[in-house]
Motif scaffolding. Structure first.
Motif, PDB file in Angstrom:
ATOM      1  N   ILE A   9      28.539  41.763  40.251  1.00  0.00           N
ATOM      2  CA  ILE A   9      28.444  40.303  40.382  1.00  0.00           C
ATOM      3  C   ILE A   9      28.287  39.924  41.852  1.00  0.00           C
ATOM      4  CG2 ILE A   9      29.746  38.143  40.133  1.00  0.00           C
ATOM      5  CD1 ILE A   9      30.884  39.416  37.508  1.00  0.00           C
ATOM      6  N   GLN A  10      29.016  40.597  42.713  1.00  0.00           N
ATOM      7  CA  GLN A  10      28.906  40.328  44.154  1.00  0.00           C
ATOM      8  C   GLN A  10      27.513  40.676  44.671  1.00  0.00           C
ATOM      9  OE1 GLN A  10      31.281  38.728  45.619  1.00  0.00           O
ATOM     10  NE2 GLN A  10      30.490  38.760  47.685  1.00  0.00           N
ATOM     11  N   VAL A  12      24.721  40.540  43.021  1.00  0.00           N
ATOM     12  CA  VAL A  12      23.820  39.476  42.570  1.00  0.00           C
ATOM     13  C   VAL A  12      24.046  38.210  43.394  1.00  0.00           C
ATOM     14  CG1 VAL A  12      23.198  37.997  40.622  1.00  0.00           C
ATOM     15  CG2 VAL A  12      23.611  40.439  40.246  1.00  0.00           C
ATOM     16  N   LYS A  13      25.287  37.826  43.574  1.00  0.00           N
ATOM     17  CA  LYS A  13      25.595  36.607  44.342  1.00  0.00           C
ATOM     18  C   LYS A  13      25.090  36.698  45.781  1.00  0.00           C
ATOM     19  CE  LYS A  13      29.724  34.806  42.086  1.00  0.00           C
ATOM     20  NZ  LYS A  13      31.169  34.532  42.260  1.00  0.00           N
ATOM     21  N   GLN A  14      25.221  37.872  46.377  1.00  0.00           N
ATOM     22  CA  GLN A  14      24.835  38.045  47.777  1.00  0.00           C
ATOM     23  C   GLN A  14      23.355  38.349  47.955  1.00  0.00           C
ATOM     24  OE1 GLN A  14      26.772  37.434  50.431  1.00  0.00           O
ATOM     25  NE2 GLN A  14      28.399  36.841  49.029  1.00  0.00           N
ATOM     26  N   GLY A  15      22.652  38.599  46.869  1.00  0.00           N
ATOM     27  CA  GLY A  15      21.206  38.805  46.948  1.00  0.00           C
ATOM     28  C   GLY A  15      20.790  40.220  47.298  1.00  0.00           C
ATOM     29  N   ASN A  19      23.765  43.037  51.663  1.00  0.00           N
ATOM     30  CA  ASN A  19      24.542  41.814  51.858  1.00  0.00           C
ATOM     31  C   ASN A  19      25.891  41.911  51.169  1.00  0.00           C
ATOM     32  OD1 ASN A  19      22.449  40.712  53.313  1.00  0.00           O
ATOM     33  ND2 ASN A  19      21.674  39.480  51.625  1.00  0.00           N
ATOM     34  N   ALA A  20      25.912  42.473  49.971  1.00  0.00           N
ATOM     35  CA  ALA A  20      27.180  42.637  49.253  1.00  0.00           C
ATOM     36  C   ALA A  20      28.090  43.596  50.006  1.00  0.00           C
ATOM     37  CB  ALA A  20      26.922  43.143  47.835  1.00  0.00           C
ATOM     38  N   SER A  23      29.581  41.796  52.932  1.00  0.00           N
ATOM     39  CA  SER A  23      30.589  40.799  52.550  1.00  0.00           C
ATOM     40  C   SER A  23      31.882  41.451  52.064  1.00  0.00           C
ATOM     41  CB  SER A  23      30.038  39.856  51.484  1.00  0.00           C
ATOM     42  OG  SER A  23      29.952  40.498  50.231  1.00  0.00           O
TER      43      SER A  23
END
Length: 55
Positions: A9-10, A12-15, A19-20, A23
């Motif tokens: 999920i992270q 996907v959220k971070q693109g 990026n994930a 983060s």
């Protein structure tokens, strides 16, 4: 497995993986391995991967 789902999920959220990873303060290789492990468990590819700008 729930931690791997949260990781997905992270991503996907971070693109994306990089990026994930940033983060979550994890190496990109760790995020990639955990995603692969989740995909193997589910028997499905969850994300299309590309080589970036490679031709």
């Amino acid at each position: 497995m729930i931690d791997d789902i949260a990781l997905f999920i992270q991503i996907v959220k971070q693109g994306g993986l990089s990026n994930a990873a940033e983060s979550l303060s994890l190496p990109t290789a760790t995020v990639s391995r955990r995603l692969q492990r989740l995909e193997q468990r589910l028997g499905e590819q969850l994300l299309n991967r590309s080589a970036g700008n490679a031709r």
